[in-house]
Write an enzyme that holds these catalytic residues in place. Structure first.
Site, PDB file in Angstrom:
ATOM      1  N   ASP A 104       0.823  -1.214   0.000  1.00 15.91           N
ATOM      2  CA  ASP A 104       0.000   0.000   0.000  1.00 15.91           C
ATOM      3  C   ASP A 104       0.859   1.266   0.000  1.00 15.91           C
ATOM      4  O   ASP A 104       2.025   1.251   0.397  1.00 15.91           O
ATOM      5  CB  ASP A 104      -0.895   0.028   1.247  1.00 15.91           C
ATOM      6  CG  ASP A 104      -1.981  -1.028   1.216  1.00 15.91           C
ATOM      7  OD1 ASP A 104      -1.957  -1.894   0.308  1.00 15.91           O
ATOM      8  OD2 ASP A 104      -2.862  -1.002   2.108  1.00 15.91           O
ATOM      9  N   HIS A 144      -6.047   2.805  -4.226  1.00 19.46           N
ATOM     10  CA  HIS A 144      -5.938   3.113  -2.798  1.00 19.46           C
ATOM     11  C   HIS A 144      -6.357   4.554  -2.530  1.00 19.46           C
ATOM     12  O   HIS A 144      -5.887   5.176  -1.577  1.00 19.46           O
ATOM     13  CB  HIS A 144      -4.502   2.862  -2.340  1.00 19.46           C
ATOM     14  CG  HIS A 144      -4.339   2.640  -0.858  1.00 19.46           C
ATOM     15  ND1 HIS A 144      -5.157   1.817  -0.122  1.00 19.46           N
ATOM     16  CD2 HIS A 144      -3.423   3.161   0.039  1.00 19.46           C
ATOM     17  CE1 HIS A 144      -4.764   1.814   1.133  1.00 19.46           C
ATOM     18  NE2 HIS A 144      -3.730   2.637   1.260  1.00 19.46           N
ATOM     19  N   HIS A 194      -5.186   9.581   0.478  1.00 22.07           N
ATOM     20  CA  HIS A 194      -5.104   8.862   1.750  1.00 22.07           C
ATOM     21  C   HIS A 194      -5.526   9.693   2.961  1.00 22.07           C
ATOM     22  O   HIS A 194      -5.283   9.313   4.110  1.00 22.07           O
ATOM     23  CB  HIS A 194      -3.670   8.358   1.959  1.00 22.07           C
ATOM     24  CG  HIS A 194      -3.546   7.127   2.798  1.00 22.07           C
ATOM     25  ND1 HIS A 194      -3.627   7.128   4.164  1.00 22.07           N
ATOM     26  CD2 HIS A 194      -3.331   5.828   2.461  1.00 22.07           C
ATOM     27  CE1 HIS A 194      -3.451   5.901   4.625  1.00 22.07           C
ATOM     28  NE2 HIS A 194      -3.282   5.084   3.610  1.00 22.07           N
ATOM     29  N   HIS A 203       3.801  -2.280   3.088  1.00 22.88           N
ATOM     30  CA  HIS A 203       3.786  -0.925   2.537  1.00 22.88           C
ATOM     31  C   HIS A 203       5.069  -0.655   1.767  1.00 22.88           C
ATOM     32  O   HIS A 203       6.148  -1.122   2.153  1.00 22.88           O
ATOM     33  CB  HIS A 203       3.621   0.116   3.656  1.00 22.88           C
ATOM     34  CG  HIS A 203       2.279   0.059   4.337  1.00 22.88           C
ATOM     35  ND1 HIS A 203       1.977  -0.882   5.301  1.00 22.88           N
ATOM     36  CD2 HIS A 203       1.161   0.822   4.170  1.00 22.88           C
ATOM     37  CE1 HIS A 203       0.733  -0.703   5.711  1.00 22.88           C
ATOM     38  NE2 HIS A 203       0.215   0.338   5.056  1.00 22.88           N
TER      39      HIS A 203
END
Length: 447
Positions: A144, A194, A198, A295
């Protein structure tokens, strides 16, 4: 003696006469019985006569059997009169209750179910179409928050081991590192959405913002790779961030939402060492499918360092590696009460549904240039039937063996043929005042 003889002669004479007259008498009797009865006087009916009272059916004798022929064979019960065919229509012929697609849910019920936490909205799960589990134990390595300067190092390790993975990228980072995105795709890895930046407060303050970010990222990925993506991971995961509305809208739009069942812990704080990341992975109970959260964004150099040990660990356990696809069964957290303060009204729900279903907009555009006519007027002109269900706010049009249904509240419609097949219509109906208007050309196509 003479008198007795005379009596005998007289008796014999009488017998002879009777024998001579018998054939003629019998013939006349037969002729009389063969003559038809005189016809009854015919009554001339007036031009307008009241319908006769339907006679009560007479019970059959017990000796009568089913094999005895009837005057006119019919599938109807014996006591039902035959109704002559006519071109004259009644205003509202009785029909069956409006049918609905198997997966269709009344809009009010849908809203109530979502508000109660049912992410399916009441739709039954189609087990036959559910993705099957892989035959071998499988690991899905997922990364991610990238791409970043550490992503090429992750790609190098994956290439060395010949292992595919999935990258859930942020739109703003993808736009800044297009070459890395292209490398991810060219080396056989999967791309996932994603969102764009964020930022939790924006993403989980309202679904409309989440949707805008997801679509913006998809536009960027399509520009770079030529394809849109359906894989999606919520920043921070869905637990305490998503509610049933988020799940329903995104799945309705075609997104496959993936959480994880192995947390490497590489984002618990800044600078988590590689050894701790590996230990967190090994501490997780093994399952047939393992979706590992890692990540590759800024500050995750240690994740790249931990990757070789993680790969070797699962190889030793007999796992194969795979990238996520549309056919992969998603691992997702249960719906829980969000930690964010937000609410969805029924009116907002209808607007968001229209937002995530492009077919609604396409339907309206495709019908914009057509002549629009009142639905009931068209039905009366063509011999169709219109039934309005005020409770469900659904209009049903019966055209021969086909039915068209339009739900005003949900702004959606479909046709149902004689065999029960359901097809979504590619045009829209419009409510003006108390009348529904529809594209005439589209209606004519139903006939």
């Amino acid at each position: 003696m003479i008198g007795s003889w005379t009596k005998r002669v007289a008796f014999l004479t009488m017998v002879c006469l009777l024998l001579m007259l018998w054939p003629q008498t019998a013939k006349e009797a037969a002729d009389v019985s063969a003559k038809p009865e005189a016809p009854a006087a015919r009554t001339v009916e007036p031009a307008k006569q009241a319908a006769p009272t339907r006679p009560e059916p007479q019970p059959k004798p017990q000796s009568e059997t089913a094999s005895e022929p009837t005057a006119e064979p019919t599938d109807k019960p014996a006591d039902e009169p035959t109704v002559a065919s006519t071109d004259e229509r009644t205003d509202e012929p009785p029909i069956e209750p409006a049918a609905r697609p198997a997966a269709w849910v009344d809009p009010a019920e849908l809203f109530a179910r979502l508000a109660s936490g049912d992410r399916t909205g009441g739709a039954a799960r189609d087990e036959a179409r559910s993705p099957a589990a892989p035959s071998q134990p499988t690991v899905y390595l997922t990364f991610d928050d990238g791409p970043s300067k550490w992503t090429p190092q992750v790609l190098d390790v994956l290439k060395e081991y010949g292992v595919p993975a999935t990258f859930f990228v942020l739109g703003e980072h993808a736009a800044a590192r297009e070459e890395t995105i292209r490398r991810i795709v060219s080396e056989g890895h999967a791309l996932g959405n994603h969102t764009y930046d964020h930022k939790y407060e924006d993403l989980y303050g309202s679904f409309a913002t989440f949707w805008e970010q997801a679509e913006r990222t998809n536009d960027i990925l399509e520009r770079i790779t030529g394809e849109r993506v359906s894989l999606l991971r919520a920043p921070g995961g869905t637990a305490k961030n998503f509610d049933a509305f988020y799940f329903y809208y995104l799945e309705k739009a075609g997104y496959k939402i993936h959480d994880w069942n192995v947390d490497s812990g590489d984002s618990k704080r800044r600078g988590v060492p590689a050894s701790e990341i590996v230990a967190n992975v090994k501490r997780t109970k093994l399952a047939h499918e393992m979706n590992v959260l890692l990540h590759d964004g800024a500050g995750h150099e240690e994740s790249a360092k931990a990757l070789p040990d993680i790969i070797e660990y699962f190889q030793e356990q007999g796992y194969r590696f795979a990238a996520l696809t549309e056919e992969t069964r998603p691992i997702s957290f249960k719906v829980s009460k969000p930690k964010w303060s937000r609410s969805v009204s029924e009116a907002e729900h209808a607007r968001l549904l229209a937002l995530v279903e492009p077919s609604r907009d396409v339907a309206i555009l495709s019908a914009a240039s057509e002549e629009r006519v009142p639905l009931r007027a068209w039905a009366e002109e063509t011999g169709a039937t219109v039934v309005w269900d005020a409770v469900r706010e659904t209009a049903t049009v019966v055209v021969g063996q086909k039915r068209l249904q339009w739900n005003v509240r949900e702004a959606a419609g479909w046709t149902i043929d004689a065999e029960g097949r359901v097809d979504r219509i590619d045009f829209a109906l419009e409510l003006q005042g108390e009348r529904l208007y529809a594209p005439k050309e589209s209606l004519e196509a139903l006939r």
